[in-house]
Design an enzyme around this catalytic site. Structure first.
Site, PDB file in Angstrom:
ATOM      1  N   ASP A 250      26.535  27.226 -34.727  1.00 17.08           N
ATOM      2  CA  ASP A 250      25.204  27.496 -33.790  1.00 17.08           C
ATOM      3  C   ASP A 250      25.292  26.361 -32.660  1.00 17.08           C
ATOM      4  OD1 ASP A 250      24.105  29.880 -34.788  1.00 17.08           O
ATOM      5  OD2 ASP A 250      22.895  28.757 -36.078  1.00 17.08           O
TER       6      ASP A 250
ATOM      7  N   GLU B 203       4.701   2.641  -6.502  1.00 18.97           N
ATOM      8  CA  GLU B 203       5.643   2.204  -7.646  1.00 18.97           C
ATOM      9  C   GLU B 203       4.900   2.785  -9.201  1.00 18.97           C
ATOM     10  OE1 GLU B 203       2.357  -0.472  -8.397  1.00 18.97           O
ATOM     11  OE2 GLU B 203       3.211   0.329  -6.669  1.00 18.97           O
TER      12      GLU B 203
ATOM     13  N   ASP C   7      20.628  26.858 -36.845  1.00 20.15           N
ATOM     14  CA  ASP C   7      20.747  25.880 -38.062  1.00 20.15           C
ATOM     15  C   ASP C   7      22.065  25.565 -38.559  1.00 20.15           C
ATOM     16  OD1 ASP C   7      21.369  28.673 -38.818  1.00 20.15           O
ATOM     17  OD2 ASP C   7      19.960  28.541 -40.528  1.00 20.15           O
TER      18      ASP C   7
ATOM     19  N   ALA D 223       0.718  -1.329  -0.029  1.00 18.15           N
ATOM     20  CA  ALA D 223       0.070   0.094   0.013  1.00 18.15           C
ATOM     21  C   ALA D 223       0.791   1.185  -0.024  1.00 18.15           C
ATOM     22  CB  ALA D 223      -1.048  -0.166   1.238  1.00 18.15           C
TER      23      ALA D 223
ATOM     24  N   ASP E  39      16.204  32.925 -34.399  1.00 20.46           N
ATOM     25  CA  ASP E  39      16.784  33.550 -35.574  1.00 20.46           C
ATOM     26  C   ASP E  39      15.758  34.006 -36.472  1.00 20.46           C
ATOM     27  OD1 ASP E  39      18.436  34.475 -37.574  1.00 20.46           O
ATOM     28  OD2 ASP E  39      18.756  32.422 -38.158  1.00 20.46           O
TER      29      ASP E  39
ATOM     30  N   ASP F   2      -3.106   1.598 -11.814  1.00 21.95           N
ATOM     31  CA  ASP F   2      -1.917   1.815 -12.692  1.00 21.95           C
ATOM     32  C   ASP F   2      -2.584   2.497 -14.167  1.00 21.95           C
ATOM     33  OD1 ASP F   2       0.033   0.970 -11.434  1.00 21.95           O
ATOM     34  OD2 ASP F   2       0.243  -1.210 -11.982  1.00 21.95           O
TER      35      ASP F   2
END
Length: 846
Positions: free
Chosen positions: A589, A269, A585, A265, A311, A683
């Site tokens: 850079d 997890e 690019d 309990a 840019d 879950d």
């Protein structure tokens, strides 16, 4: 300076037609894909092995063994059968996550430009075959070992040699290009000679090709938290076993069962599952917005971005350059609507073309060549195939490039130069008055949003027999010819996207190499900034760090920047506690992209080096895609918080119902079989229902989250704990009431267990949106919510309707007239959750 062969390589090189598609397909089938061993998807056995080593699985096995020792074979078989169910759920989640990651890997796989049947085509690096002709340009990563056939390049081979200085490559039989190295300069054609493990990098070791996804800070903190809770659970479980066995007189095996139930309990997890699934599927969802996530760990940073450094060209504009104006002293030519170009501008256009590669990659250079061919085709001013003897590239010191051509006289050389107007004017050694006049012309053109280049020509007499070239462009004599203005219209979606950034509290800064007036004109056109101030690279050089930090608070436009300026600006912004996303690019850079919290590379015009340095890649280079990715990042961050809050809240009543009855010597309420049954709901609730939650209405109208604002912060955990504590108190009081009222403890357990299952649904609804009443959160927006409700109903029906299953779980059908007792319990739960929603953290009302 780059020395190229004197002769035209076209006369000596073989025909560059490449393989036919059919032959390439045959070789691919025969040799297999061009892949090095890397991180392959987990096998089914590996997933099962991971499950069986989890603490929850080990506790299930221990519980089953204890039931067998007690002689309860049915309970043991039932409990152990859940092991298979847990494995099945884990397999389904793992496969879903892997499919998302595989889709991303397919998109992010290295690409190669090859020639097939005389046509250039871009293919995945894995599809390159022996004999393919590679076309290599600056910034490309070489896809396989290859022999250089034509052209000349400089290559970074530090991956193989450790030497950072680029190596010059010229066509000859002894020169090879190696897979995974990077072209830093030049252009070449090469024939593939080896693939995959037969390449130099493949022979060195497969570990060089393996890419390991780094664990994010959020994942690391969650693992630490779960580990600590696990040890805490172990300590409490041991304590409870001792108390039940030694103090209350229960048997050892019965005490072990209650201790295992308590440990199961306590341990949340689900938390690692939440982060793994949410980040992987989040990256896949972002890819649907045409933004490729190269590192999944970057997804969590998107929600915290405060500064977006972009840019201009291709990001804010369409990157569809076209020559819009020529200026020669006081004469102007605008091609729009013109029938022919005046003779006066022929020479300016001719040398602009000579200063530009014949088959350029850059859109601006493509526009120059297209313009020249359009207006000068068939004249003596077009020199296609004229190969330069030497090229002086653009550099940080001189923002201009010069190409040197041989003439009829071997000692006479022709010079063609283009670049920033001020740099070209400096190369021409013009008088101050002429420079001022050019500056005014440039500013006038730039204020109309044009990108302006200066063009110059010259002649050089190589008096020395060895034709030794000067070391610098400054050593030549140039004649200034005029200016070329290029137009690049803004992207139509940029204005709305910038408005969205402002609403979201994200500051946008333009960082460009263009003229300040051009940058300012485009910024005003798209609504990026109305502030008139612009900071330039020259000013940046003159300021100390503290002064530059202060200056950055006053400007949104940075112009005439070199790559090292961008790196410094990004670093200073981050020092000021900003979370910076940076676009780029080019090869240069890469440092700034790595330095940013989220580096964003251009997918269409960006180099391989930029793409591999960045965390995100824009597949269509659009600024609006960045904003869409931030929106998705905020949604993912919100949903992680919702799921985390739910998980901690839902574990509190489970812990209480497993612990308190044994401490008070009440009838045991929850056993391992009940907790496993609850886990089958929890879950999917946290990993499927909350992952599919739509974005909140205010997702882009609130400030970015603070950097240290973790889902595991005390504020969030305290709020979740209060949610769960209220439900636990209601259920425990309900147990006391029901035990005293009903004829058996099993009947009380049945009603409390039913209330707990409905309480799980209430917690899901309460944590979807804490600004709405709980009952309203059961409506719309998430298709998995109704499916979860159906699953709870089916589970209750199955457990209560099947006698052997009911007996197995220690349940007993209470009299029908006692079912009304659930109503006050559930009503109390709703009232408590409503009270908690009104006391929410400012950002937890998501």
């Amino acid at each position: 300076m780059q020395q190229q062969p004197q002769s035209d390589p076209m006369t000596d090189a073989p025909r560059l037609d490449g393989l036919s598609p059919e032959e390439a397909r045959r070789r691919l089938e025969a040799d297999g894909p061009n892949l090095l061993p890397g991180n392959l998807p987990k096998s089914t056995w590996a997933i099962v092995r991971d499950v069986v080593t989890e603490p929850m699985f080990l506790m299930l096995l221990a519980g089953g063994a204890i039931y067998l020792a007690l002689g309860d074979k049915a309970e043991a078989i039932f409990l152990l059968s859940f092991v298979l169910v847990v494995i099945g759920i884990t397999l389904a989640q793992e496969r879903k996550t892997q499919r998302a990651l595989e889709s991303l890997r397919e998109l992010s796989a290295p690409r190669a430009l090859v020639i097939r049947s005389g046509q250039e085509q871009r293919i995945a690096g894995r599809d390159v075959v022996c004999g393919d002709l590679l076309v290599l340009r600056e910034g490309d990563r070489v896809a396989a070992d290859a022999r250089l056939l034509k052209g000349s390049v400089e290559v970074d081979e530090s991956l193989l040699t450790g030497e950072s200085v680029p190596i010059a490559k010229l066509p000859d039989d002894s020169t090879n290009l190696f897979a995974s190295t990077v072209v830093t300069r030049g252009m070449a054609w090469a024939e593939v000679t080896a693939l995959a493990q037969q390449t130099s990098v493949g022979r060195i070791g497969a570990d060089l090709a393996a890419t390991v996804e780094p664990v994010s800070a959020l994942q690391q903190s969650s693992r630490t938290l779960v580990t600590r809770l696990g040890w805490g659970a172990f300590g409490l479980a041991v304590t409870q076993i001792g108390l039940n066995w030694l103090w209350d007189g229960h048997t050892l095996l019965e005490s072990l069962l209650t201790g295992i139930a308590l440990a199961m309990a306590i341990v949340p997890e689900e938390i690692p599952v939440i982060l793994t699934v949410f980040l992987a599927l989040g990256a896949w969802r972002i890819a649907q917005q045409k933004v490729l996530t190269r590192r999944v760990s970057a997804v969590e940073a998107l929600g915290a971005i405060t500064v977006l450094a972009v840019d201009k060209t291709g990001t804010l504009t369409q990157n569809r350059m076209a020559v819009a104006e020529l200026t020669l002293e006081d004469q102007h030519f605008t091609p729009e609507g013109a029938q022919e170009m005046p003779e006066l501008f022929h020479r300016l256009t001719e040398f602009a073309m000579l200063a530009t590669p014949g088959d350029p990659f850059d859109p601006m250079e493509k526009a120059i060549q297209q313009f020249g061919h359009q207006w000068l085709e068939g004249t003596e001013h077009v020199h296609d195939g004229h190969v330069p003897e030497v090229e002086y590239p653009l550099s940080q010191d001189i923002l201009a490039m010069t190409r040197v051509f041989t003439n009829a006289d071997p000692q006479q050389h022709l010079l063609a130069t283009k670049g920033a107007p001020e740099a070209v004017a400096d190369l021409c050694h013009l008088e101050p008055a002429r420079r001022d006049a050019i500056r005014l012309q440039v500013e006038a053109m730039a204020q109309r949003g044009l990108r302006v280049l200066g063009v110059a020509c010259g002649r050089w007499d190589s008096a020395t027999p060895d034709h030794a070239h000067p070391t610098s462009q400054h050593d030549f004599d140039f004649e200034f010819l005029g200016l070329i203005g290029l137009a690049d219209p803004p992207r139509p979606e940029v204005a709305a996207a910038l408005g969205e950034c402002r609403q979201a509290g994200i500051r946008v800064i333009m960082m460009t190499g263009d003229h300040p007036a051009t940058a300012l004109a485009i910024a005003r056109l798209v609504g990026l900034s109305q502030r008139p101030e612009v900071i330039t690279g020259t000013e940046i050089e003159s300021l100390q760090d503290e002064a530059l930090k202060a200056r950055l608070q006053q400007v949104d436009i940075c112009a005439r920047l070199a790559p090292h300026h961008k790196l410094r600006l990004v670093s200073l912004l981050r020092q000021g506690d900003a979370v910076v996303a940076m676009t780029g690019d080019g090869v240069n850079d890469a440092p700034a992209l790595k330095a940013a919290d989220v580096g964003i590379a251009m997918g269409q015009r960006g180099t391989d080096v930029a793409r591999e340095s960045a965390a995100l890649v824009l597949l269509d280079d659009s600024f609006a895609r960045i904003v869409a990715a931030i929106r998705q990042g905020r949604r993912i961050d919100d949903n992680i918080r919702k799921a985390t809050r739910f998980v901690f809240a839902v574990h509190i009543p489970i812990i209480a119902l497993a612990l308190v009855p044994s401490l008070l010597n009440w009838p045991i309420l929850l056993l391992p079989v009940h907790i496993v049954l609850l886990e089958l709901l929890i879950d999917p609730a946290c990993s499927i229902v909350f992952e599919a939650e739509p974005e909140s209405e205010d997702v882009m109208t609130r400030p970015p989250r603070a950097v240290g604002d973790s889902p595991f912060a005390a504020t969030y955990l305290l709020h979740a704990t209060m949610q769960g504590t209220g439900l636990a108190a209601v259920l425990l009081l309900g147990q006391a009431w029901l035990t005293a009222t009903l004829s058996s403890s099993d009947q009380a357990r049945t009603l409390v267990f039913c209330a707990l299952l409905v309480g799980v649904l209430l917690l899901i609804a309460a944590n979807r949106n804490q600004t709405l009443p709980v009952w309203k959160n059961f409506r719309g927006g998430n298709p998995w919510l109704s499916r979860m409700g159906a699953a709870v109903g089916a589970m209750l029906t199955l457990v209560l309707a099947v006698p052997w299953l009911r007996n197995l779980m220690g349940l007993s059908m209470p009299p029908w007239q006692s079912w009304w007792m659930l109503l006050p319990m559930l009503l109390a739960c709703v009232v408590w959750l409503e009270a908690m929603c009104r006391r929410t953290h400012p950002l937890s009302g998501i």
